[in-house]
Structure formats: C-alpha cells, structure tokens
Design an enzyme around this catalytic site. Sequence first.
Site, mmCIF file in Angstrom:
data_model
loop_
_atom_site.group_PDB
_atom_site.id
_atom_site.type_symbol
_atom_site.label_atom_id
_atom_site.label_comp_id
_atom_site.label_asym_id
_atom_site.label_seq_id
_atom_site.Cartn_x
_atom_site.Cartn_y
_atom_site.Cartn_z
ATOM 1 N N LYS A 19 5.179 10.367 8.098
ATOM 2 C CA LYS A 19 5.036 9.471 9.771
ATOM 3 C C LYS A 19 6.521 9.802 10.012
ATOM 4 C CE LYS A 19 2.374 5.042 7.919
ATOM 5 N NZ LYS A 19 1.488 4.755 8.117
ATOM 6 N N TYR A 34 0.775 -1.070 -0.386
ATOM 7 C CA TYR A 34 -0.323 0.022 0.063
ATOM 8 C C TYR A 34 0.775 1.231 -0.246
ATOM 9 C CZ TYR A 34 -3.302 3.717 1.256
ATOM 10 O OH TYR A 34 -3.910 4.650 1.599
ATOM 11 N N ASP A 52 9.666 3.130 -0.945
ATOM 12 C CA ASP A 52 8.189 3.308 -0.302
ATOM 13 C C ASP A 52 9.108 3.340 1.321
ATOM 14 O OD1 ASP A 52 4.868 2.780 -0.126
ATOM 15 O OD2 ASP A 52 6.683 3.971 1.178
HETATM 16 P P1 KE4 Z 1 -0.437 8.080 4.163
HETATM 17 O O1 KE4 Z 1 -1.332 8.746 3.203
HETATM 18 O O2 KE4 Z 1 -1.519 7.424 4.720
HETATM 19 O O3 KE4 Z 1 0.298 9.146 5.273
HETATM 20 O O4 KE4 Z 1 0.626 7.499 3.962
HETATM 21 C C1 KE4 Z 1 0.708 6.865 3.028
HETATM 22 C C2 KE4 Z 1 1.243 5.308 2.775
HETATM 23 C C3 KE4 Z 1 2.547 4.947 1.595
HETATM 24 N N1 KE4 Z 1 3.315 3.967 2.267
HETATM 25 C C4 KE4 Z 1 3.049 2.687 2.624
HETATM 26 C C5 KE4 Z 1 4.895 2.400 2.783
HETATM 27 C C6 KE4 Z 1 2.245 3.168 3.668
HETATM 28 O O5 KE4 Z 1 2.039 2.910 4.939
HETATM 29 C C7 KE4 Z 1 1.378 3.641 3.978
HETATM 30 C C8 KE4 Z 1 0.505 4.574 5.591
HETATM 31 N N2 KE4 Z 1 0.458 3.839 5.868
HETATM 32 C C9 KE4 Z 1 -1.049 3.336 6.569
HETATM 33 C C10 KE4 Z 1 -0.927 2.237 7.685
HETATM 34 N N3 KE4 Z 1 -1.414 0.963 7.015
HETATM 35 C C11 KE4 Z 1 -2.107 4.582 6.959
HETATM 36 C C12 KE4 Z 1 -2.973 3.562 8.018
HETATM 37 C C13 KE4 Z 1 -4.666 5.079 7.477
HETATM 38 O O6 KE4 Z 1 -4.509 4.799 6.204
HETATM 39 O O7 KE4 Z 1 -5.058 5.470 8.504
#
Ligand code: KE4
Length: 426
Positions: free
Chosen positions: A266, A143, A238
Amino acid sequence: MMEHSQEAFDAARRVIPGGVNSPVRAWSNVGGTPFFADHAQGVKVVDIDGNEYIDMVLAWGPLILGHRDPDVVNALDDALAKGTAFGVPTVLETLLAEEVVAAVDSVQKVRLVNSGTEATMSAIRLARAATGRSMIVKFEGNYHGHADFLLVKAGSGASTFGNPDSAGVPQSIARDTLILPYNDAEAVRTLFAERGRSIACVIVEPVAGNMGVIPPEPGFLQAIREETRKNGALLIVDEVMTGFRVAYKGAQSIYGIEPDITTLGKVIGGGLPVGAYGGKAELMDQVAPTGPMYQAGTLSGNPLSTAAGLATLKKLLALDPYQVLSERTDHLCEGLEQAAKAAGVTVTVNHVPAMFTVFFHPGPVRNFQAVKGSDHQAFARFFHAMLKQGVSMPPSPYEAAFLSVLHDDTVIEDLVRKAREAFKEV
Ligand code: KE4
C-alpha cells in the site's frame, strides 16, 4: 444521479466476474450500484456521473498523501520518461529498500514484490523454510491476502484446525493453518503449550484493519512474541495496511514488538502495485538467489511503483504528519460518536492514527465475533446516507476507513456535519 455508473457496471459484469477486479468494490455488503471513478484530486474523488465525494477509502490505504500528490506525480512523470520496466536492476529499487530499512528497525534486508498477498505468501514460505515446520497460525478476522493457506476460517472452538474459507482451497492445505481469536493472549499460550514446537510462524495484523479497525489489547502482541520466541517459531507482523500509516516506523514501533519478518504494501507504492517482506539479513539471505527459498516476480520493484513509493516515503519523513494525523483521527471519531448520539444511534468507533471504523454495536468491539454481531443493515443505511451527503465510506463493516494528510480540520468538520445528517437516516 448514477446513470453512467449503472451502465458501466452492467457492461463490466458482462466481462468481469461481479463487474469488479476485487470483490469488496462490488458493494455486496451494502447493496446498490458502485460508482465508477473518473478522476480524483486531494481528498476528492469524482465519479463518471460527475458526483463528487470526500474519499475515505483512498484506494484501501495507499494514498496517505491524498490523490495525485504533486511530488508523487512528478516522480512518476520522471520515471515514465525513462521507461516502465526493464527486467534488470535499477537504483530506484535500492533507494526504496534503503528507506524501508532505515524506517523499520526490525528490517535489515527487504524484497520488493507486487502485492500484499505476495508479501505475506512469501514471508510464510520463508518462515517454513527457516524452521523446517509447516504449521502456521493466524487470527480470526485478520486478512493477509488471498494465498490458499490464508483463506481459512476458524473451525468451531478456539484453536482448531482451519477449514477452507474459499472454494478451491483443499483441506490438505487448510489443515496446516490454525486459527485463534484476535486479542486472546490466553488462547495463544494454550496453543503453544500444546503444539508450539510444530509451528513455523504466527502472522498477525498488529492493528486489525480487515474486520473493521480493532486495536490490539495490552499484552496480546507481547504474548505472541513471547510464545513464538520460546518455541522457535517466527513472528510475521503484517503491516501491509499499518506500515507508514499509523507511524513512520510502523505499528511495531507503537506497540514495542520486534517481528522476525515484516510485510508491507500500500503506502510504500504510493498508489502503484507493491508489496514487500523484510527482516534480519541472516534470515532474508535464505531467499533466492542467495538462499534456497525461491520467490520471483516479473515486475517486482518496477520503476513506477518504486518511484511513487520512494516519493511518498520521503515526503512522509519530511512532513512527519503522524501526531497531526492522530489528533485529527481522534477529533473526527469523537465528532462521529457525538453525531450518532444526537441522532439516538448506538455506535462504537474504533480508531488508531489515520484509520477508523464505525461499528453499529454498543461495544466493546474487540474481536471478529463482536463485529459479526454488529448491525450490518444500519451500517448499510449509514453508508448510503453518507454517499448522499457526498462522502465515500468503505462499503463494508469489515473494512477500515482511512485519512490522508489532506483530511484537515476543515474537512473533518465537514465530515462531522455530514455524518450528523446521515445518522438521522439510520
Ligand atoms: P493485496 O494483495 O490486496 O495488495 O494485499 C493483501 C493484504 C495483506 N495484508 C493486509 C493487512 C491487508 O489489509 C491486505 C489487503 N487489504 C484489503 C483491504 N481490506 C485490500 C482491498 C481489496 O481486497 O480490494
């Protein structure tokens, strides 16, 4: 007792889709009513009914120093005293960028944005701009945020055209996204042999954290690097989740991979909204205003996110907690495996420093198909049993659990003791 959370959830659902601002928070994978947080400190989060939990979600990764780290809070107080946003450059942005450049060897220049989604979306646009190609490759179960071209699932078979994974994503967008199985180096080589010269980039989680934790097998990341380099495609690693978590220099430093573009998020915001993408100066100078690839953001590099992120990275550099984090994660995961075994429950616990997942599966769990085959009902029972024991685990078998530097040996032993009781209810 969850009366206030129940009332809050009912009220939220009247005005917010699903009552949440990010789907995973609704607990759809485990059932029940999500608790609403009231406050947190260190490893503990307290809900609006006064229930206290050891937090293993940590806002999905940013809070590697734990909740309300005093240095981060002080940095935020100082920044707030000066203003929240200016719309003109600030020195803090340069200081945070300098920390990232100093830490991540493959990054000479970095652009700050407001989320991991913006980071990966922009990185892919940059790869397409730099190569003049449109085809991208991602892996099943990875993801990278919710940009249209990344909300794509595997079609049947291995390397096939993607299908939209969400309403609203047109086939015309999805068809430029190719999906491969994670940890399948042969599938990478086969795809590149067939279509290598039409591929703009491959984007990969160097440690999968969004189908639960799945480490890369030896040779997998190296095959991607080799094939992209041979075919003039870019490699986007990523590290939104792994960056400054598994190692100060990122997962790329552990697995010896040099990306063309690294995405971050993060931890580098210390709990405030942030994302970033970076690479060699020559590539990054293609980004506006120095180059033709456009990307912008009202609050990109804002003083609060940069202050919290800078304080976090400086503290991590000073503490250098990674060996201890690694040992504690090993200790916790061994304890969880023994606790499950004592209760006669079959689990596979995948982990890397400071992140892990308990799969209800005999193992090995090395890709998305295996995760899909794990016992999700047992996971849900374990989740609720741990909640009853006062532990907030991630509410999905497709998520990672996280440790902070404050999850010390005493907390680890308490977690194992609680898990021993929880596994009895699985
Ligand atoms: P955000 O757009 O949520 O800040 O980041 C997206 C993203 C991109 N790449 C990786 C490897 C990620 O883990 C994420 C977001 N992680 C999720 C946790 N599984 C965020 C939690 C959520 O969607 O509420």
